[in-house]
Design a protein around this motif. Structure first.
Motif, short mmCIF file in Angstrom:
data_model
loop_
_atom_site.label_atom_id
_atom_site.label_comp_id
_atom_site.label_asym_id
_atom_site.label_seq_id
_atom_site.Cartn_x
_atom_site.Cartn_y
_atom_site.Cartn_z
N ALA A 26 -14.08 2.11 -4.99
CA ALA A 26 -15.45 2.60 -5.16
C ALA A 26 -15.49 4.11 -5.31
CB ALA A 26 -16.30 2.16 -3.98
N LYS A 29 -13.74 4.37 -9.19
CA LYS A 29 -14.49 3.68 -10.24
C LYS A 29 -15.63 2.89 -9.60
CE LYS A 29 -10.64 3.25 -13.38
NZ LYS A 29 -9.86 2.39 -14.24
N PRO A 30 -16.75 3.55 -9.38
CA PRO A 30 -17.85 2.87 -8.68
C PRO A 30 -18.42 1.68 -9.45
CG PRO A 30 -18.45 5.14 -9.26
CD PRO A 30 -17.03 4.93 -9.65
N ASP A 31 -18.43 1.74 -10.77
CA ASP A 31 -18.98 0.62 -11.55
C ASP A 31 -18.11 -0.62 -11.44
OD1 ASP A 31 -17.10 2.15 -12.90
OD2 ASP A 31 -17.78 1.50 -14.87
N LYS A 32 -16.79 -0.43 -11.43
CA LYS A 32 -15.88 -1.57 -11.29
C LYS A 32 -15.96 -2.15 -9.88
CE LYS A 32 -12.05 -1.96 -13.56
NZ LYS A 32 -10.69 -1.85 -14.09
N LYS A 34 -18.56 -2.11 -7.96
CA LYS A 34 -19.83 -2.83 -7.89
C LYS A 34 -19.71 -4.21 -8.52
CE LYS A 34 -24.06 -1.62 -6.71
NZ LYS A 34 -24.41 -1.33 -5.34
N ALA A 35 -18.99 -4.28 -9.64
CA ALA A 35 -18.79 -5.57 -10.31
C ALA A 35 -17.99 -6.52 -9.43
CB ALA A 35 -18.08 -5.36 -11.65
N GLU A 37 -17.80 -6.39 -6.14
CA GLU A 37 -18.67 -6.77 -5.02
C GLU A 37 -19.63 -7.88 -5.43
OE1 GLU A 37 -20.64 -3.24 -3.72
OE2 GLU A 37 -18.82 -2.37 -2.86
N ASN A 38 -20.24 -7.72 -6.60
CA ASN A 38 -21.16 -8.76 -7.10
C ASN A 38 -20.45 -10.10 -7.27
OD1 ASN A 38 -23.27 -6.94 -7.15
ND2 ASN A 38 -22.98 -6.43 -9.30
N SER A 66 -11.24 -7.02 -14.42
CA SER A 66 -10.76 -6.05 -15.41
C SER A 66 -10.59 -6.70 -16.78
CB SER A 66 -9.42 -5.45 -14.98
OG SER A 66 -9.60 -4.64 -13.85
N THR A 69 -14.09 -7.21 -18.31
CA THR A 69 -14.82 -6.00 -18.70
C THR A 69 -13.95 -5.04 -19.51
OG1 THR A 69 -14.24 -4.90 -16.64
CG2 THR A 69 -16.31 -6.14 -16.69
N LYS A 71 -12.38 -2.93 -22.25
CA LYS A 71 -12.90 -2.40 -23.50
C LYS A 71 -11.76 -2.26 -24.49
CE LYS A 71 -16.53 0.20 -21.27
NZ LYS A 71 -17.05 1.52 -20.93
#
Length: 91
Positions: A26, A29-32, A34-35, A37-38, A66, A69, A71
């Motif tokens: 976190a 890479k806070p966005d990863k 968060k994903a 955690e969700n 990973s 998501t 890219k």
């Protein structure tokens, strides 16, 4: 309040080592994070988790998230067309 609920649910789902790894993620890479955690919360709500998730289990979940998501980077070369004739008598 929502963050408090998330933290208590994650504390019930993850063991100490996995929780430490997730908090380190976190920071970077806070966005990863968060994903992940969700994903964990969703699995816990549907009863797909049997017991606490270990650090190795969290690593496997991280790899799944990973891949989902990931890219794809593509490089396109746009070569400019130069009006160049092979004939040398254009002077």
């Amino acid at each position: 309040r929502e963050a408090e609920i998330r933290n208590t649910l994650l504390a019930q789902v993850l063991d100490q080592a996995a929780r430490a790894r997730l908090s380190n993620l976190a920071l970077v890479k806070p966005d990863k994070a968060k994903a992940v955690e969700n994903y964990l919360i969703q699995m816990a709500r549907f009863g797909q988790l049997a017991g606490k998730v270990s650090e190795q289990g969290l690593i496997e979940i991280l790899e799944k998230v990973s891949q989902q998501t990931e890219k794809k980077t593509t490089v396109k070369f746009n070569r400019r067309k130069v009006l160049d004739s092979d004939e040398e008598d254009d002077y």
